[in-house]
Design a protein around this motif. Sequence first.
Motif, PDB file in Angstrom:
ATOM      1  N   LYS A   9       0.850  -1.188   0.000  1.00 16.11           N
ATOM      2  CA  LYS A   9       0.000   0.000   0.000  1.00 16.11           C
ATOM      3  C   LYS A   9       0.886   1.237   0.000  1.00 16.11           C
ATOM      4  O   LYS A   9       2.036   1.192   0.450  1.00 16.11           O
ATOM      5  CB  LYS A   9      -0.904   0.000   1.229  1.00 16.11           C
ATOM      6  N   PRO A  10       0.367   2.366  -0.479  1.00 14.73           N
ATOM      7  CA  PRO A  10       1.158   3.600  -0.487  1.00 14.73           C
ATOM      8  C   PRO A  10       1.571   4.003   0.933  1.00 14.73           C
ATOM      9  O   PRO A  10       0.836   3.787   1.894  1.00 14.73           O
ATOM     10  CB  PRO A  10       0.202   4.643  -1.079  1.00 14.73           C
ATOM     11  N   LEU A  11       2.759   4.590   1.028  1.00 14.10           N
ATOM     12  CA  LEU A  11       3.282   5.058   2.317  1.00 14.10           C
ATOM     13  C   LEU A  11       3.376   6.568   2.324  1.00 14.10           C
ATOM     14  O   LEU A  11       3.441   7.205   1.283  1.00 14.10           O
ATOM     15  CB  LEU A  11       4.685   4.477   2.559  1.00 14.10           C
ATOM     16  N   ARG A  12       3.381   7.129   3.513  1.00 13.11           N
ATOM     17  CA  ARG A  12       3.667   8.550   3.668  1.00 13.11           C
ATOM     18  C   ARG A  12       4.724   8.695   4.752  1.00 13.11           C
ATOM     19  O   ARG A  12       4.840   7.853   5.640  1.00 13.11           O
ATOM     20  CB  ARG A  12       2.415   9.351   3.993  1.00 13.11           C
ATOM     21  N   ILE A  13       5.488   9.767   4.666  1.00 11.99           N
ATOM     22  CA  ILE A  13       6.507  10.058   5.674  1.00 11.99           C
ATOM     23  C   ILE A  13       5.892  10.998   6.701  1.00 11.99           C
ATOM     24  O   ILE A  13       5.310  12.023   6.348  1.00 11.99           O
ATOM     25  CB  ILE A  13       7.748  10.695   5.037  1.00 11.99           C
ATOM     26  N   VAL A  14       6.017  10.636   7.969  1.00  8.69           N
ATOM     27  CA  VAL A  14       5.491  11.440   9.057  1.00  8.69           C
ATOM     28  C   VAL A  14       6.669  11.922   9.885  1.00  8.69           C
ATOM     29  O   VAL A  14       7.506  11.125  10.301  1.00  8.69           O
ATOM     30  CB  VAL A  14       4.531  10.612   9.942  1.00  8.69           C
ATOM     31  N   GLY A  15       6.765  13.233  10.104  1.00 13.02           N
ATOM     32  CA  GLY A  15       7.864  13.800  10.878  1.00 13.02           C
ATOM     33  C   GLY A  15       7.524  13.930  12.344  1.00 13.02           C
ATOM     34  O   GLY A  15       6.411  14.306  12.697  1.00 13.02           O
ATOM     35  N   ASP A  16       8.463  13.565  13.178  1.00  8.79           N
ATOM     36  CA  ASP A  16       8.311  13.800  14.607  1.00  8.79           C
ATOM     37  C   ASP A  16       8.611  15.265  14.879  1.00  8.79           C
ATOM     38  O   ASP A  16       9.192  15.962  14.054  1.00  8.79           O
ATOM     39  CB  ASP A  16       9.264  12.907  15.407  1.00  8.79           C
ATOM     40  N   GLU A  17       8.238  15.725  16.052  1.00  9.06           N
ATOM     41  CA  GLU A  17       8.438  17.136  16.373  1.00  9.06           C
ATOM     42  C   GLU A  17       9.910  17.506  16.481  1.00  9.06           C
ATOM     43  O   GLU A  17      10.309  18.582  16.099  1.00  9.06           O
ATOM     44  CB  GLU A  17       7.716  17.481  17.672  1.00  9.06           C
ATOM     45  N   ARG A  18      10.722  16.611  17.030  1.00 10.61           N
ATOM     46  CA  ARG A  18      12.132  16.935  17.250  1.00 10.61           C
ATOM     47  C   ARG A  18      13.004  15.806  16.732  1.00 10.61           C
ATOM     48  O   ARG A  18      12.976  14.705  17.259  1.00 10.61           O
ATOM     49  CB  ARG A  18      12.394  17.118  18.741  1.00 10.61           C
ATOM     50  N   PRO A  19      13.792  16.076  15.684  1.00  9.82           N
ATOM     51  CA  PRO A  19      14.681  15.023  15.193  1.00  9.82           C
ATOM     52  C   PRO A  19      15.721  14.643  16.239  1.00  9.82           C
ATOM     53  O   PRO A  19      16.185  15.491  16.998  1.00  9.82           O
ATOM     54  CB  PRO A  19      15.354  15.640  13.973  1.00  9.82           C
ATOM     55  N   GLU A  20      16.086  13.373  16.259  1.00 11.18           N
ATOM     56  CA  GLU A  20      17.109  12.888  17.191  1.00 11.18           C
ATOM     57  C   GLU A  20      18.514  13.032  16.627  1.00 11.18           C
ATOM     58  O   GLU A  20      19.481  12.899  17.336  1.00 11.18           O
ATOM     59  CB  GLU A  20      16.862  11.416  17.515  1.00 11.18           C
ATOM     60  N   GLY A  21      18.609  13.272  15.337  1.00  8.32           N
ATOM     61  CA  GLY A  21      19.906  13.294  14.674  1.00  8.32           C
ATOM     62  C   GLY A  21      20.715  14.530  15.012  1.00  8.32           C
ATOM     63  O   GLY A  21      20.283  15.434  15.703  1.00  8.32           O
ATOM     64  N   GLY A  22      21.917  14.560  14.476  1.00  6.78           N
ATOM     65  CA  GLY A  22      22.822  15.679  14.696  1.00  6.78           C
ATOM     66  C   GLY A  22      22.440  16.881  13.857  1.00  6.78           C
ATOM     67  O   GLY A  22      21.337  16.982  13.332  1.00  6.78           O
ATOM     68  N   SER A  23      23.351  17.780  13.732  1.00  5.54           N
ATOM     69  CA  SER A  23      23.125  19.003  12.964  1.00  5.54           C
ATOM     70  C   SER A  23      22.815  18.685  11.516  1.00  5.54           C
ATOM     71  O   SER A  23      23.459  17.847  10.897  1.00  5.54           O
ATOM     72  CB  SER A  23      24.393  19.877  13.033  1.00  5.54           C
ATOM     73  N   ARG A  24      21.830  19.360  10.970  1.00  6.03           N
ATOM     74  CA  ARG A  24      21.485  19.145   9.570  1.00  6.03           C
ATOM     75  C   ARG A  24      22.457  19.861   8.649  1.00  6.03           C
ATOM     76  O   ARG A  24      22.376  19.739   7.440  1.00  6.03           O
ATOM     77  CB  ARG A  24      20.054  19.606   9.308  1.00  6.03           C
ATOM     78  N   GLU A  25      23.373  20.611   9.215  1.00  2.00           N
ATOM     79  CA  GLU A  25      24.379  21.283   8.399  1.00  2.00           C
ATOM     80  C   GLU A  25      25.455  20.311   7.922  1.00  2.00           C
ATOM     81  O   GLU A  25      26.044  20.511   6.878  1.00  2.00           O
ATOM     82  CB  GLU A  25      25.010  22.432   9.186  1.00  2.00           C
ATOM     83  N   ASN A  26      25.712  19.278   8.688  1.00  2.00           N
ATOM     84  CA  ASN A  26      26.698  18.266   8.304  1.00  2.00           C
ATOM     85  C   ASN A  26      25.955  17.125   7.619  1.00  2.00           C
ATOM     86  O   ASN A  26      25.338  16.300   8.267  1.00  2.00           O
ATOM     87  CB  ASN A  26      27.450  17.754   9.528  1.00  2.00           C
ATOM     88  N   LEU A  27      26.026  17.087   6.305  1.00  3.47           N
ATOM     89  CA  LEU A  27      25.247  16.110   5.555  1.00  3.47           C
ATOM     90  C   LEU A  27      26.018  14.852   5.181  1.00  3.47           C
ATOM     91  O   LEU A  27      25.470  13.987   4.498  1.00  3.47           O
ATOM     92  CB  LEU A  27      24.692  16.763   4.280  1.00  3.47           C
ATOM     93  N   SER A  28      27.261  14.717   5.612  1.00  2.00           N
ATOM     94  CA  SER A  28      28.038  13.553   5.176  1.00  2.00           C
ATOM     95  C   SER A  28      27.441  12.243   5.702  1.00  2.00           C
ATOM     96  O   SER A  28      27.394  11.260   4.956  1.00  2.00           O
ATOM     97  CB  SER A  28      29.502  13.681   5.588  1.00  2.00           C
ATOM     98  N   TYR A  29      26.980  12.212   6.944  1.00  2.00           N
ATOM     99  CA  TYR A  29      26.420  10.976   7.503  1.00  2.00           C
ATOM    100  C   TYR A  29      25.126  10.577   6.796  1.00  2.00           C
ATOM    101  O   TYR A  29      25.021   9.453   6.294  1.00  2.00           O
ATOM    102  CB  TYR A  29      26.211  11.136   9.011  1.00  2.00           C
ATOM    103  N   PRO A  30      24.119  11.446   6.709  1.00  2.00           N
ATOM    104  CA  PRO A  30      22.895  11.025   6.021  1.00  2.00           C
ATOM    105  C   PRO A  30      23.100  10.762   4.536  1.00  2.00           C
ATOM    106  O   PRO A  30      22.434   9.890   3.960  1.00  2.00           O
ATOM    107  CB  PRO A  30      21.910  12.166   6.263  1.00  2.00           C
TER     108      PRO A  30
END
Length: 76
Positions: A9-30
């Motif tokens: 079935k089709p999926l949708r992405i749902v965002g949580d209020e606060r990401p657990e990841g590191g800074s979104r400025e450093n994109l090498s990991y993702p």
Amino acid sequence: MTRKNPDNKPLRIVGDERPEGGSRENLSYPMTLATLAVAQSNLVKAGKDSAMPHFIALVKEIERYYGIRFEIMSDG
């Protein structure tokens, strides 16, 4: 391994209020995770069943990093 979405079935992405990841400025990991996920999905498409657990693990880590999750869309 049982499939959570056996009818594809089709999926949708749902965002949580606060990401657990590191800074979104450093994109090498993702970006590394995303590149590995593409490589694993290509192996899955080619019939390499052993790649599926790796693909799922990468998707789970991307979800954790960005604080998102996939949900099955309801009909209607």
